[in-house]
Design an enzyme around this catalytic site. Structure first.
Site, short mmCIF file in Angstrom:
data_model
loop_
_atom_site.label_atom_id
_atom_site.label_comp_id
_atom_site.label_asym_id
_atom_site.label_seq_id
_atom_site.Cartn_x
_atom_site.Cartn_y
_atom_site.Cartn_z
N HIS A 70 0.84 -1.21 0.00
CA HIS A 70 0.00 0.00 0.00
C HIS A 70 0.87 1.25 0.00
CE1 HIS A 70 0.48 0.84 4.38
NE2 HIS A 70 0.40 -0.46 4.55
N ASP A 72 -0.24 4.43 1.09
CA ASP A 72 -0.56 5.42 2.12
C ASP A 72 0.24 5.14 3.39
OD1 ASP A 72 -2.13 3.03 2.27
OD2 ASP A 72 -3.41 3.96 3.77
N ASP A 103 6.28 0.63 7.52
CA ASP A 103 4.89 0.31 7.16
C ASP A 103 4.36 1.26 6.09
OD1 ASP A 103 2.29 -0.60 7.15
OD2 ASP A 103 1.76 0.26 9.09
N GLU A 137 -5.08 1.61 2.67
CA GLU A 137 -4.98 0.42 3.51
C GLU A 137 -5.08 0.78 4.99
OE1 GLU A 137 -3.20 -2.73 5.98
OE2 GLU A 137 -2.55 -0.66 5.76
N GLU A 138 -4.48 1.90 5.36
CA GLU A 138 -4.43 2.27 6.77
C GLU A 138 -5.80 2.64 7.33
OE1 GLU A 138 -2.06 1.75 8.62
OE2 GLU A 138 -0.16 1.90 7.54
N GLU A 163 4.11 -6.36 3.76
CA GLU A 163 4.06 -5.69 5.06
C GLU A 163 5.27 -6.12 5.89
OE1 GLU A 163 2.07 -3.46 6.24
OE2 GLU A 163 0.06 -3.63 5.36
N HIS A 354 4.02 2.93 12.66
CA HIS A 354 3.16 3.92 13.30
C HIS A 354 3.86 4.66 14.45
CE1 HIS A 354 -0.90 2.08 11.79
NE2 HIS A 354 0.09 1.84 10.94
#
Length: 386
Positions: A70, A72, A103, A137-138, A163, A354
């Site tokens: 992903h 984003d 991530d 995705e997030e 991932e 994150h």
């Protein structure tokens, strides 16, 4: 492609501020890298303004292996907690720091470079590789959902999602699902000195809260890899001011599911509570869901896992752990495509997803590129033998 060029591609992707938006800039940059290869099929699939998915397919015919990442990232949070600017990728201690390094722009960049190198070397692929670079995705896997509905994942032979898995030291074959829901409560305003003339929306919401926590506690089964179901009320809003009976309140809940329980069981339970309460005088409750995902089942003995283990052993001395993920990923959407295939998750990246000062180890990133090329050729070769 030399080491410097591979790292530069990663840094350029990291420098793009695609915080829950603006994935088009990432897609355009990646597409530009493939523009000089006539054998690469490049497709942009628009989800919304500034939000384009990207699909790149290489190889002429035969079985298709899906590679997914992903575009984003989550917000960087408090900038004071960062030792470097989150969108100015910085190399130190043989790591690249920046928002999304773990991530999962590290994994996405590695997939991109792997495909570019296969094209540069004019490798004879025993099939096709399809890169599925997604938006959103997030915040709900809606890019993957869109690509699935449009058929881009139909009849894949297998799917690998890059991932982060502890710098390629874990291979994930199963994952929890997720149900994010919102309950709204409508009441009637009144002066707090005369509450009998109003309907307290917060009181009614609390009744739902208590019943939901009690009823969902009955889902007690556990998965030997993923553990049990979790249910948390994570956000509550309500009321207008301290001397008013509140006319509106809402809460957000989060359920993490396991393969033993289809999501529909939780929908039925929650909606039954809403129906029961709405039969009572003064209650006006409603529930909605935000991009729920089913849990991903799988087997540690599946062929795709065995191939991944074999290829992994060529690049790392320590065997990869075969395990599950407590978080959801795009695979939950792609596995709803036509056909039957298994997915795995394996990617570079530390356990700093994150977090501030997020990073990816450069050695892990570079070795993952070699792994992805080798895995694709090996996996597709086994599909032709069938």
């Amino acid at each position: 492609m030399d080491k410097k060029a591979k790292i530069e591609i990663l840094k350029k992707i990291l420098a793009i501020e695609s915080v829950n938006d603006n994935e088009t800039e990432v897609a355009d940059y990646i597409a530009s890298l493939f523009a000089n290869y006539s054998t690469a099929k490049i497709e942009k699939v628009s989800y919304a303004p500034h939000r384009d998915n990207l699909v790149i397919t290489i190889g002429n015919s035969g079985p298709i292996l899906g590679y997914s990442g992903h575009m984003d990232v989550v917000a960087p949070g408090n900038l004071a907690d960062w030792s470097t600017a989150p969108f100015e990728p910085t190399i130190k201690d043989n790591c690249v720091f920046g928002r999304g390094a773990a991530d999962m722009k590290g994994g996405l960049a590695a997939l991109v470079v792997a495909l570019l190198e296969l094209l540069e070397k004019k490798s004879e692929l025993p099939g096709q590789i399809r890169l599925l670079a997604t938006v959103g995705e997030e915040t709900g896997e809606y890019g993957a959902a869109q690509l699935t509905k449009l058929g881009y994942a139909d009849k894949l032979a297998g799917l690998l999602i890059a991932e982060p898995t502890d710098n390629m030291q874990r291979i994930v074959y199963t994952a929890r699902g997720v149900i994010d829901y919102k309950v709204t409560s409508k009441g009637k305003s009144a002066h707090s000195a005369r509450p009998q003339y109003g309907i307290n929306a917060i009181d009614n919401l609390v009744e739902f809260y208590k019943l939901a926590k009690a009823r969902l506690a009955k889902f007690t089964a556990t998965d030997e890899v993923l553990g049990g179901v979790t249910h948390n009320i994570t956000v509550i809003h309500g009321g207008e001011q301290v001397n008013n009976i509140p006319s509106y309140a809402e809460l957000l809940g989060n359920i993490r599911t396991i393969p033993q329980y289809p999501n529909k069981l939780f929908y039925e339970e929650l909606e039954q509570i809403i129906a029961e309460l709405n039969k009572q005088k003064g209650f006006s409750l409603a529930i909605t869901y935000s991009f729920p995902e089913e849990a991903i089942p799988g087997s540690p003995d599946s062929p795709i896992i065995q191939i991944a283990k074999k290829v992994h052993s060529k690049y790392w001395e320590k065997p990869a752990a075969i395990t599950g993920s407590l978080g959801a990923n795009d695979g939950a959407e792609f596995l709803q495509a036509k056909g039957s295939f298994n997915s795995i998750v394996i990617g570079p990246g530390s356990n700093t997803s994150h977090q501030s000062n997020e990073y990816v180890d450069i050695n892990s990133y570079l070795k993952s590129i070699d792994f992805y090329q080798d895995f694709a050729i090996t996996f597709l070769g086994t599909q032709l033998i069938k």
